[in-house]
Write a protein that holds these residues in place. Sequence first.
Motif, PDB file in Angstrom:
ATOM      1  N   VAL A   4     -36.237  48.509 -30.680  1.00  0.00           N
ATOM      2  CA  VAL A   4     -37.488  48.057 -31.783  1.00  0.00           C
ATOM      3  C   VAL A   4     -36.618  47.686 -32.981  1.00  0.00           C
ATOM      4  N   THR A   8     -40.107  45.149 -37.140  1.00  0.00           N
ATOM      5  CA  THR A   8     -41.211  45.146 -36.041  1.00  0.00           C
ATOM      6  C   THR A   8     -42.291  46.169 -36.145  1.00  0.00           C
ATOM      7  N   GLY A  41     -43.233  38.672 -32.216  1.00  0.00           N
ATOM      8  CA  GLY A  41     -42.150  39.746 -32.132  1.00  0.00           C
ATOM      9  C   GLY A  41     -42.576  41.335 -32.110  1.00  0.00           C
ATOM     10  N   HIS A  42     -43.810  41.408 -32.568  1.00  0.00           N
ATOM     11  CA  HIS A  42     -44.242  42.745 -32.674  1.00  0.00           C
ATOM     12  C   HIS A  42     -44.699  43.302 -31.266  1.00  0.00           C
ATOM     13  N   TRP A  58     -44.402  42.279 -25.544  1.00  0.00           N
ATOM     14  CA  TRP A  58     -43.903  41.432 -26.852  1.00  0.00           C
ATOM     15  C   TRP A  58     -42.937  40.396 -26.482  1.00  0.00           C
TER      16      TRP A  58
END
Length: 115
Positions: A4, A8, A41-42, A58
């Motif tokens: 991650v 994010t 992109g989260h 994601w």
Amino acid sequence: MIPVPASTRVWLAAGVTDMRKGFNGLAALAQDVLKQDPFSGHLFVFRGRRGDLLKVIWFDGQGACLFSKRLEKGRFVWPSATTGKVTLTPAQLSMLLEAIDWRAPERTWRPLTAG
């Protein structure tokens, strides 16, 4: 563990989700129910009715990725709200994936003075 990046965000969908959904169905939930861009992109986290299965979707810049985890014993800790969304830190996501109560973790005791 899912890598991650620092910028994010992690979005947890309160309530339960139909775990028969795949990439398209979960992306539609992120867009319509959570009001977030599924291609941002989260990370978006969804839990099944029994509480022993969760899915994370994601977009990594090239395509959609889907992570799924089923616990053999126990349940994932989930908010009691039935609708809405909750934002988590990457550390809380790690605890969630390990079936640890991420809402109130016990902190390690830290001394007040040296010596």
